[in-house]
Scaffold this motif. Structure first.
Motif: not given
Length: 560
Positions: A404-429
């Motif tokens: 189902k559709p999920v938010s940026l914060s939900q995706l970040k919480a799922n990841l085991c590795v430490s990823v900054s919001t800017s890194e996550l946004l760059a990959v989503l883009e």
């Protein structure tokens, strides 16, 4: 006249009348009629529906030729009618070239004809076109909005650089061929080239310059900068339409989309100069990924534009499916088109599957627990998937698990590795540039959500299950913590999800992993023993070292 001469003659006549070239299905009818075949025989040989040929395409083709040639044309007399028309044209004397006056204007202004002013004779002599590897679009439906927009940009707005973006098989090339066929008379020169084999930029520029300047390659500058400058001079001197397909092949995989492979950075310089410098021509790029230069150069009121090509509208997708034998009134047809988001290649593949395995019963097919992808469409998605970075793949796997559709914060919480919001946004883009994720707003309209198209979700789920099984089997053979892979980094079922989502995760992920493991580990009891041994070894490690692995194994054992 032989068959090839007739096909060429008819193609010219059709273009003069309709501003398009012959479709493959029309060529099939002409070839079959030439050989004395009936519609049933033509359908069998070329893989079409006999009803479609006999009741739709055939009558339209003969009517079109009757209008183009000025006499009644049918399946039985078309050869004689074409030979008569050809003889009439051959008998018309050619006009003599005028004697040049002593005083000629220094610059001659080119007057372009409107599409409805192009004559049969105009099309016969068009020396300044090179269609290269442009395909003959056999079946083309819809895209009226896209074609109207692109015509506005290229002809009326005179954009210098236009990019068509979209996932593999979505129809970018078909749209470009249709567009070029419709607007070619607005340009003095037209050249189409594919970058499928990632040619060096110097080779590409040498071809373009040799065609546009009529000079041998030895007289063209040997440097990239010199050749780009020579190309820009040609684009200023005359109105040219350049089409470069498969642009993604000069872009690098992994990391962030839109950047160039080592040694191919000059391609970025090419489109930057074409987009920024003044000239009267248009460069049309076709790509699965958006080049980084387009992101900075493009704008609604700027001479650089980008258009995302999506799936066919329902009505147009039904017309496409009619060529595969569906009447358009079958139950479940609208839902089928929606499931596959109007993706032309996916729909054509699945139509064959429904006919061969479900006796054309769409409702029965949709009632199955999983979508069918097919080897051809799967290969298209493989080409996308193999270009992802590890983080990009991890995000795609999580979107497939979530269902189902999920938010940026939900995706970040799922990841085991430490990823900054800017890194996550760059990959989503980056995934967005590769046309593989869908975005939508939450019910409150305040949060951006991310998800996958159903058929992409199916593909990613398959890849995830395959990798999980490999990780488990490798983990059984080696020190467990060294081979955990996705078993450690991704949950098979999320306990905090609603019951309906968990039920889907259990059915589409857990059950299928168990089935694969049973087949690999011989039987259910053998699988259970080995998984319990694996689990006991994992308990020797701290929770942060094993991530989701322990919980995943417990769920596989509990559901067994």
């Amino acid at each position: 006249m032989n068959l090839e001469e007739i096909l060429n003659f008819v193609d010219v006549a059709v273009f003069a009348k309709m501003k398009r070239h012959l479709k493959d299905v029309e060529v099939a009818i002409l070839r079959g009629a030439w050989q004395g075949q009936n519609y049933e025989e033509i359908a069998e040989v070329y893989g079409y529906s006999a009803k479609y040929l006999k009741q739709d395409i055939g009558p339209k083709l003969w009517q079109l030729l009757s209008e183009a040639l000025g006499e009644k044309v049918s399946k039985t007399n078309f050869q004689a009618a074409l030979e008569r028309r050809h003889a009439q044209l051959e008998a018309v004397p050619q006009p003599q070239a005028p004697i040049a006056s002593e005083k000629e204007p220094e610059v001659e202004e080119t007057t372009f004809k409107k599409p409805d002013e192009v004559t049969f004779e105009d099309v016969q002599a068009h020396p300044h076109q090179d269609w290269g590897e442009a395909p003959d679009v056999s079946i083309f439906y819809g895209r009226t909005d896209e074609l109207a927009t692109l015509t506005q940009w290229t002809v009326q707005d005179r954009c210098r650089l236009v990019t068509l973006l979209g996932m593999g098989g979505i129809g970018k090339t078909a749209v470009a061929v249709k567009l070029a066929s419709q607007i070619q008379n607005q340009f003095e020169y037209l050249i189409w080239r594919s970058l499928r084999h990632a040619p060096p930029l110097l080779a590409t520029l040498a071809e373009l310059n040799a065609f546009l300047t009529n000079e041998p390659e030895t007289e063209i500058p040997a440097t990239v900068e010199g050749q780009i400058s020579r190309l820009l001079n040609s684009l200023r001197d005359r109105r040219c339409l350049l089409i470069l397909d498969d642009w993604e092949m000069v872009l690098r995989g992994g990391d962030i989309a839109g950047y160039y492979r080592e040694g191919y950075e000059g391609y970025g310089q090419l489109i930057k100069r074409v987009g920024e410098e003044r000239h009267q021509s248009c460069l049309l790029l076709l790509s699965r990924e958006k080049p980084v230069e387009i992101a900075s150069l493009a704008g609604e009121a700027l001479p650089v534009r980008a258009l995302q090509i999506k799936g066919l509208k329902t009505a147009d997708a039904k017309k496409l499916l009619a060529t595969k034998g569906f009447s358009g009134s079958e139950n479940g047809l609208d839902e089928l088109v929606q499931i596959y988001r109007g993706h032309p290649v996916a729909l054509k593949i699945i139509a064959t599957t429904i006919q061969e395995l479900f006796n054309s019963n769409i409702v029965e097919f949709i009632g199955q627990s999983s979508l069918v992808i097919g080897d051809i469409f799967s290969n298209l998605l493989n080409q996308h998937f193999e270009r992802f970075s590890d983080l990009g793949k991890s995000i795609m796997y999580w979107l497939a698990i979530e269902r189902k559709p999920v938010s940026l914060s939900q995706l970040k919480a799922n990841l085991c590795v430490s990823v900054s919001t800017s890194e996550l946004l760059a990959v989503l883009e980056s995934l967005g540039r590769r046309s593989l994720i869908e975005k939508e707003l939450s019910s409150t309209g305040s949060t951006q959500l991310f998800t996958l198209q159903p058929v992409v979700m199916k593909y990613v789920t398959n890849e995830f299950i395959e990798q999980i099984c490999q990780d488990i089997i490798e983990g059984l053979k080696a020190t467990p913590v060294e081979k955990l892979g996705l078993l450690r980094s991704h949950a098979l079922v999320k306990d905090q999800e609603p019951d309906d989502i968990k039920a889907i995760q259990e059915r589409l992920i857990i059950k299928r992993i168990q089935e694969r493991l049973r087949n690999t580990l011989l039987d259910a009891s053998g699988m259970e023993v080995q998984l319990r041994n694996f689990l006991s070894k994992l308990r020797e490690y701290p929770p942060e070292a094993i991530g989701y692995a322990q919980d995943n194994l417990l769920k596989l054992l509990r559901e067994n």
